[in-house]
Design an enzyme around this catalytic site. Structure first.
Site, mmCIF file in Angstrom:
data_model
loop_
_atom_site.group_PDB
_atom_site.id
_atom_site.type_symbol
_atom_site.label_atom_id
_atom_site.label_comp_id
_atom_site.label_asym_id
_atom_site.label_seq_id
_atom_site.Cartn_x
_atom_site.Cartn_y
_atom_site.Cartn_z
ATOM 1 N N PHE A 1 1.250 2.802 4.903
ATOM 2 C CA PHE A 1 1.266 1.597 5.718
ATOM 3 C C PHE A 1 0.115 1.609 6.725
ATOM 4 C CE2 PHE A 1 2.640 -0.927 9.369
ATOM 5 C CZ PHE A 1 3.057 -2.097 8.751
ATOM 6 N N GLY A 2 -0.497 0.440 6.926
ATOM 7 C CA GLY A 2 -1.500 0.317 7.967
ATOM 8 C C GLY A 2 -2.884 -0.050 7.492
ATOM 9 N N GLY A 3 -3.058 -0.185 6.183
ATOM 10 C CA GLY A 3 -4.331 -0.669 5.673
ATOM 11 C C GLY A 3 -5.322 0.414 5.311
ATOM 12 N N THR A 4 -6.447 -0.033 4.784
ATOM 13 C CA THR A 4 -7.472 0.865 4.248
ATOM 14 C C THR A 4 -8.116 1.720 5.319
ATOM 15 O OG1 THR A 4 -7.956 -0.622 2.398
ATOM 16 C CG2 THR A 4 -9.688 0.930 3.038
ATOM 17 N N CYS A 5 -8.535 1.104 6.415
ATOM 18 C CA CYS A 5 -9.304 1.830 7.428
ATOM 19 C C CYS A 5 -8.537 3.034 7.958
ATOM 20 C CB CYS A 5 -9.680 0.897 8.573
ATOM 21 S SG CYS A 5 -10.568 1.714 9.907
ATOM 22 N N HIS B 1 -33.795 10.148 31.220
ATOM 23 C CA HIS B 1 -34.778 11.044 30.606
ATOM 24 C C HIS B 1 -34.258 12.485 30.693
ATOM 25 C CE1 HIS B 1 -38.669 12.699 29.463
ATOM 26 N NE2 HIS B 1 -38.549 13.539 30.494
ATOM 27 N N GLY C 1 0.808 -1.209 0.000
ATOM 28 C CA GLY C 1 0.000 0.000 0.000
ATOM 29 C C GLY C 1 0.841 1.259 0.000
#
Length: 475
Positions: free
Chosen positions: A48-52, A454, A45
């Protein structure tokens, strides 16, 4: 844990005890249980560390928040608040977000590169040449008896709209140098709806084109309400049939015969697993029709319907749920099961459910389980109840006339088969319902076995549960 036959000491440079492909949820697996193993983490990628972390959930939600503030201020006249000139600064927000995220990404990469002597970071694309052997783009051949595939997914490219400087994915959209004046978002899923909301909130003229209905995987009443309430130009039953780039922008021809020009096109028409890029077929792995790698309940990769020894998969590359919280749980299952091969512990099944989803758009949507039509289609004796935000004191404070909670209940045992919420804080309000469904609780008595502050938003859930209980009692 010790590698068999002291492989960590005697193996060559390209021989490993464990290879992990993908640095998103896969990167969470190495811990003290694996300290004696020689491990390679492979990721190609850009960040670094992925898509999220880099181009998905986290930066998206960090853009959603400013857009949400702007929308709330602009639309507050019905509450007696006037703030028509409030704006969000795209560049300032972008820089604030990626100053934080890039620092996390860079430090994570540096730690994997040099922070642990037993881990080697490989920043290349790889492909399978057999079930336990990989080849990198540079020609290295990497081998391991245990391989974890967590290589994720990517955006679908549309035939009329090949990727270019003006036809982009969510990854490029997040890092735009400047806010476009006009953007067209294609797709009605979570990504499309979230990004349409972001760009509209930041002040771009936003058109969203949806082939059928937005959020078609959720309850039809929720989807219809979303389409009605979204305050950008959301067009249902519309798709692009032809496109042509000019100096002025992208000229689009639509299925209704109309044409339009836009500065940018953001394509969010779904995602496909990266199994083809790994050439998973070269290893003979079983694949679903959509390209996902087939796994069993233990996350073991299958070939001919049987587990391939030592090969596991998790996340978007194998799961039908393209969700970070699902990938994280699957990573926990895989980590346990790989460690169990050494410790002799029993393998763990992936049985966690139900799976919640949330769309951080405006309005917000959250759901899990079945809609009423889905439950009835499989033969369940089910019913649905609805309670509107506007029928609670908190709803009065919002002057909300469109948001609601809907439950699908099994008439026989009173258990929750599904829940859908559309409105502010939907993802938070869904959680007590997820908990009840996960623990197999009946709606009978659930509302009255606890206090509900409430006048808080949670009274929406309380009253929806009471409606469900009343309908059970009536039959």
């Amino acid at each position: 844990m010790e590698a068999s036959s002291t492989a960590s000491e005697t193996a060559g440079e390209n021989e490993f005890d464990l290879i992990i492909i993908g640095a998103g949820s896969g990167n969470t697996i190495p811990d003290e249980r694996f300290a004696d193993l020689k491990i390679a983490i492979i990721d190609d990628g850009e960040h670094f560390g992925g898509t999220c972390l880099n181009v998905g959930c986290i930066p998206t939600k960090m853009f959603v928040r400013p857009a949400e503030i702007v929308h709330g201020a602009r639309s507050a006249q019905h509450l007696g608040v006037t703030a028509p000139d409030v704006r969000a600064n795209w560049a300032a927000v972008r820089d604030r977000i990626f100053t934080r995220i890039d620092a996390i990404s860079n430090s994570g990469e540096e730690y994997r590169r040099s922070g642990e002597p037993n881990i080697q970071l490989v920043r290349e694309r790889v492909r399978f040449i057999s079930d336990h052997e990989l080849e990198t783009d540079s020609g290295r051949r990497l081998r391991a008896e245990r391989i974890i595939i967590a290589a994720g997914s990517r955006s679908v490219e549309l035939d009329p709209l090949p990727w270019s400087q003006r036809v982009i994915t969510n990854a490029e959209a997040l890092r735009l140098e400047q806010l476009p004046q006009h953007i067209t978002v294609i797709g009605g899923g979570a990504i499309g709806c979230e990004f349409a909301n972001i760009f509209h909130g930041f002040g771009a003229k936003t058109v969203q084109l949806v082939r059928s209905m937005p959020l078609k995987s959720v309850d039809s009443e929720v989807a219809a309400t979303f389409a009605q309430v979204a305050d950008w130009d959301l067009r249902t039953g519309t798709e692009v049939t032809a496109a042509h780039e000019t100096e002025a922008g992208v000229e689009l021809t639509l299925s209704d015969g109309s044409q339009m020009i836009t500065d940018l096109v953001l394509v969010a028409a779904g995602r496909i697993p990266n199994s083809d890029r790994l050439e998973a077929t070269a290893a003979g792995f079983d694949l679903h029709e959509d390209g996902r790698i087939v796994v069993d309940d233990y996350q073991r990769v299958l070939r001919g319907g049987e587990p391939v020894p030592g090969v596991w998969a998790l996340g978007d590359i194998s799961s039908s749920h393209q969700l970070k919280h699902v990938a994280n749980e699957e990573a926990r299952v895989v980590a346990h099961n790989v460690a169990a091969e050494f410790s002799g512990e029993q393998l763990r099944r992936n049985t966690l459910g139900p799976v919640p989803t949330a769309v951080f758009s405006n309005p917000e949507v959250a759901a899990f389980g079945e809609s009423l039509s889905q439950a009835q289609a499989r033969g369940a004796d089910a019913f649905a109840v609805r309670h509107d935000y506007g029928a609670t004191a908190w709803g009065w404070a919002l002057e909300d006339e469109t948001s609601f909670c809907k439950l699908v209940v099994d008439r026989e045992n009173g258990k929750l088969l599904g829940a859908q919420i559309i409105g502010p804080d939907a993802a938070i309000l869904l959680q007590p319902l997820i908990q009840a469904a996960s623990q197999g609780q009946s709606v009978r008595g659930l509302a009255r076995q606890q206090y509900w502050p409430h006048p808080a938003a949670t009274e929406i859930i309380e009253n929806t549960l009471l409606r469900a209980e009343a309908q059970l009692a009536a039959h």
